[in-house]
Design an enzyme around this catalytic site. Structure first.
Site, short mmCIF file in Angstrom:
data_model
loop_
_atom_site.label_atom_id
_atom_site.label_comp_id
_atom_site.label_asym_id
_atom_site.label_seq_id
_atom_site.Cartn_x
_atom_site.Cartn_y
_atom_site.Cartn_z
N PRO A 1 4.86 23.25 22.78
CA PRO A 1 5.58 22.89 24.01
C PRO A 1 7.04 23.36 24.04
CG PRO A 1 5.45 20.99 22.58
CD PRO A 1 4.66 22.09 21.91
N CYS A 2 7.22 24.67 24.16
CA CYS A 2 8.56 25.24 24.17
C CYS A 2 9.38 24.75 25.36
CB CYS A 2 8.50 26.77 24.14
SG CYS A 2 7.45 27.49 25.40
#
Length: 188
Positions: free
Chosen positions: A146-147
């Protein structure tokens, strides 16, 4: 995140609808994800992007753990609430530093954010915030890694390489209950 040895080329991919557009998942048997993609503007554009990135893959219907992965990704993007940490990723082609960044970022739960500097500090490299940002820009597994939950200093949005850029990042964070910017009259 288990490290896997290469299984050979990716075998299949699927394109699926979510609240933010059509995403993709690429895998090889036995149920190991080798890549994913956020929307590229349309289902056809996302499909074309997967063919360019993985020329040998065929479109298929996922089953078993891969169908569960698609359902979990869809749930996260639709509601902001789903745990994707159980999805098995093939990290064999990922550089060591990037792998370490992804391992840290993968532990950040929905609704929580870190800064690039926070991630660098957790890696034991407090001066590596820019390198963390570059690694996240190369993330082959969004939103499984989940950048979008990693921000610039001062809780600024920072960059986002997915289609739609900052607007997509803000939309994903908003779905998770993280509100960084208030809409203007023209965005309501």
């Amino acid at each position: 995140m288990r490290q896997r040895l290469p299984y050979g080329p990716p075998g299949a991919f699927c394109v699926f609808p979510t609240a933010i557009g059509h995403c993709a998942l690429v895998w090889r048997s036995p149920g190991v994800v080798v890549g994913s993609a956020l929307p590229h503007g349309s289902a056809a554009a996302t499909r074309d992007a997967m063919h360019r990135r993985y020329p040998s893959v065929a479109e298929a219907v996922p089953d078993g753990v891969l169908a569960s992965a698609v359902a979990s990704i869809t749930l996260l993007l639709d509601t902001g609430s789903a745990d994707l940490t159980g999805i098995d990723l093939d990290l064999s082609a990922v550089p060591e530093f990037d792998r370490r960044v992804y391992e840290v970022v993968r532990t950040v739960p929905a609704g929580v954010t870190l800064t690039y500097g926070d991630v660098a500090s957790q890696l034991g490299s407090p001066g590596a915030a820019q390198a963390v940002g570059q690694a996240l820009g190369r993330n082959p597994f969004p939103p499984i890694v989940p950048c979008h939950r990693v921000l610039a200093a001062g809780r600024q949005v920072g960059g986002f390489s997915a289609g739609g850029g900052r607007r997509t990042k803000l939309r994903m964070l908003d779905a998770e209950g993280v509100h960084l910017e208030h809409p203007t009259l023209f965005e309501l």
